[in-house]
Design a protein around this motif. Structure first.
Motif, PDB file in Angstrom:
ATOM      1  N   UNK A 112      71.762  12.208  -4.701  1.00 31.41           N
ATOM      2  CA  UNK A 112      71.766  10.770  -4.990  1.00 31.41           C
ATOM      3  C   UNK A 112      70.647  10.059  -4.243  1.00 31.41           C
ATOM      4  N   UNK A 113      70.465  10.430  -2.986  1.00 29.26           N
ATOM      5  CA  UNK A 113      69.397   9.812  -2.197  1.00 29.26           C
ATOM      6  C   UNK A 113      68.034  10.153  -2.773  1.00 29.26           C
ATOM      7  N   UNK A 114      67.866  11.400  -3.200  1.00 24.53           N
ATOM      8  CA  UNK A 114      66.589  11.830  -3.780  1.00 24.53           C
ATOM      9  C   UNK A 114      66.320  11.131  -5.113  1.00 24.53           C
ATOM     10  N   UNK A 115      67.370  10.951  -5.924  1.00 17.44           N
ATOM     11  CA  UNK A 115      67.225  10.256  -7.203  1.00 17.44           C
ATOM     12  C   UNK A 115      66.745   8.824  -6.984  1.00 17.44           C
ATOM     13  N   UNK A 116      67.296   8.157  -5.985  1.00 17.18           N
ATOM     14  CA  UNK A 116      66.879   6.779  -5.690  1.00 17.18           C
ATOM     15  C   UNK A 116      65.393   6.719  -5.357  1.00 17.18           C
ATOM     16  N   UNK A 117      64.929   7.688  -4.592  1.00 17.47           N
ATOM     17  CA  UNK A 117      63.503   7.707  -4.233  1.00 17.47           C
ATOM     18  C   UNK A 117      62.630   7.980  -5.450  1.00 17.47           C
ATOM     19  N   UNK A 118      63.035   8.932  -6.284  1.00 18.07           N
ATOM     20  CA  UNK A 118      62.242   9.283  -7.463  1.00 18.07           C
ATOM     21  C   UNK A 118      62.205   8.129  -8.456  1.00 18.07           C
ATOM     22  N   UNK A 119      63.325   7.434  -8.628  1.00 17.94           N
ATOM     23  CA  UNK A 119      63.412   6.349  -9.614  1.00 17.94           C
ATOM     24  C   UNK A 119      62.483   5.177  -9.311  1.00 17.94           C
ATOM     25  N   UNK A 121      59.477   5.404  -8.928  1.00 15.04           N
ATOM     26  CA  UNK A 121      58.217   5.666  -9.632  1.00 15.04           C
ATOM     27  C   UNK A 121      58.364   5.661 -11.147  1.00 15.04           C
ATOM     28  N   UNK A 122      59.589   5.452 -11.657  1.00 13.94           N
ATOM     29  CA  UNK A 122      59.833   5.460 -13.093  1.00 13.94           C
ATOM     30  C   UNK A 122      60.242   4.068 -13.584  1.00 13.94           C
ATOM     31  N   UNK A 123      59.832   3.707 -14.814  1.00 11.22           N
ATOM     32  CA  UNK A 123      60.259   2.415 -15.381  1.00 11.22           C
ATOM     33  C   UNK A 123      61.767   2.402 -15.635  1.00 11.22           C
ATOM     34  N   UNK A 124      62.284   1.232 -15.964  1.00 17.05           N
ATOM     35  CA  UNK A 124      63.727   1.050 -16.139  1.00 17.05           C
ATOM     36  C   UNK A 124      64.286   1.965 -17.214  1.00 17.05           C
ATOM     37  N   UNK A 125      63.543   2.144 -18.305  1.00 11.37           N
ATOM     38  CA  UNK A 125      64.048   2.969 -19.404  1.00 11.37           C
ATOM     39  C   UNK A 125      63.857   4.471 -19.178  1.00 11.37           C
ATOM     40  N   UNK A 126      63.362   4.850 -17.993  1.00  9.46           N
ATOM     41  CA  UNK A 126      63.166   6.271 -17.667  1.00  9.46           C
ATOM     42  C   UNK A 126      63.860   6.654 -16.362  1.00  9.46           C
ATOM     43  N   UNK A 127      64.893   5.922 -15.998  1.00  7.29           N
ATOM     44  CA  UNK A 127      65.592   6.183 -14.751  1.00  7.29           C
ATOM     45  C   UNK A 127      66.450   7.454 -14.838  1.00  7.29           C
ATOM     46  N   UNK A 128      66.537   8.160 -13.731  1.00  8.23           N
ATOM     47  CA  UNK A 128      67.373   9.364 -13.654  1.00  8.23           C
ATOM     48  C   UNK A 128      68.809   8.951 -13.355  1.00  8.23           C
TER      49      UNK A 128
END
Length: 361
Positions: A112-119, A121-128
């Motif tokens: 979950x922490x890693x997903x927050x960091x990765x997101x 760099x991604x736009x709203x419609x490409x969130x993990x």
């Protein structure tokens, strides 16, 4: 202990990780038959790391590799780089499940922490929405290896299947397979639906009709996946609002639009003239031939009579799954608890069991 002080024999204290340390001012001494007694020597407990397993993107399993045979009170942990803990044997089933749940909880929190960091760099419609390991059952039952580890991720409009976790942005383009979340069907399997001795399993039917079979280790893993899939589907349907598929009616090219607000709209592909439209609540039943044709049964709002509409599609399963996804999202919108919980990625309406959703008003 210093090698020149060792007698070459072993003692319980030495085997337990106790070491001799010299402190000139220390008057406390411990004697051991295998070590010379000397003033200033005392026993001190120190932990020695035999192996370090980073838990981020690691996986664990109670099963023998590639099989459905579960070890008794034992498991192993495999790091993302392939380093393995070896078989960890517990004294009881309770100890084993406690360890598995603790490890799973740590992996989940790290993910979950890693997903927050990765997101970031991604736009709203490409969130993990989800990332995690599963075991995919091989369709060729003649192979010795029944299961293969696969890493699944829900990001934006797609479900990704990897052989290893994506680390860079480029890795997302190298998925083994990708599927549109609103054009696939996920079914949480009951005990009677299981194909072997693995308990926590689910199936995914792709837009082409291909059936994929996956297994996870714990019931909590299965619940986490189900909620994540429902959330990803809901968010994508809410974003796109409508989807149009080409179809044929009496040898004429038509279009069927599944609209989140209006329902079903059928129109002539050439003139764009609308032939008929119905709300979601007017759909009272449907059937298909498993190949290309779908027969819809709508209830006329004025006459209350059932009106049958049959259309032919080149991508039957994609259409059926899309309709199901829109229905599920529509039902979710009617649940204020679900809508208010989206900020915390809470649960969506369940599609477990038959995999079918009944819509009533």
């Amino acid at each position: 202990a210093p090698s020149d002080q060792s007698s070459g024999t072993s003692s319980p204290l030495c085997d337990s990780g106790l070491h001799l340390n010299y402190h000139p001012n220390n008057t406390d001494t411990l004697s051991c038959s295998s070590w010379p007694a000397s003033p200033g020597l005392r026993w001190e407990k120190r932990w020695c790391d035999l192996r370090l397993i980073p838990l981020l993107h690691s996986r664990f399993s109670q099963y023998l590799p590639g099989s459905d045979m579960c070890r008794q009170n034992a498991f192993q942990v495999i790091a993302v780089d392939g380093v393995c803990s070896g078989i960890i044997q517990c004294l009881s089933a309770e100890d084993c499940i406690d360890w598995l749940q603790a490890i799973a909880s740590n992996i989940s929190n790290l993910t979950k922490h890693n997903i927050k960091k990765i997101n970031r760099n991604f736009p709203v419609n490409q969130q993990i929405v989800y990332m995690g390991w599963t075991e995919e059952r091989e369709q060729d039952s003649l192979q010795d290896r029944m299961y293969t580890p696969k890493f699944l991720a829900l990001r934006g409009s797609s479900l990704y299947k990897f052989i290893a976790p994506p680390v860079t942005t480029w890795d997302w383009t190298r998925a083994e397979k990708t599927f549109s979340v609103y054009e696939i069907m996920c079914k949480i399997l009951k005990d009677s639906d299981l194909l072997d001795r693995r308990k926590h399993s689910f199936s995914i039917q792709s837009e082409s009709g291909e059936d994929l079979y996956f297994s996870v280790e714990l019931e909590s893993d299965l619940t986490l996946w189900e909620k994540a899939f429902q959330t990803a589907t809901f968010l994508e349907v809410e974003r796109i609002q409508c989807k149009t598929y080409a179809c044929v009616l009496e040898s004429h090219l038509m279009g069927l639009t599944i609209d989140f607000s209006m329902g079903f709209v059928c129109f002539d592909a050439a003139t764009k003239a609308v032939l008929w439209r119905y709300k979601f609540s007017q759909l009272k039943g449907s059937s298909d031939d498993g190949k290309s044709k779908i027969k819809f049964l709508f209830q006329n709002q004025d006459t209350k009579q059932i009106e049958a509409k049959e259309l032919e599609f080149s991508n039957l399963f994609a259409v059926l799954h899309c309709i199901h996804s829109f229905f599920a999202a529509k039902v979710a919108c009617l649940d204020p608890l679900y809508v208010s919980s989206q900020a915390t990625a809470s649960a969506a309406p369940t599609t477990s069991g038959t995999g079918k959703l009944k819509y009533t008003t």
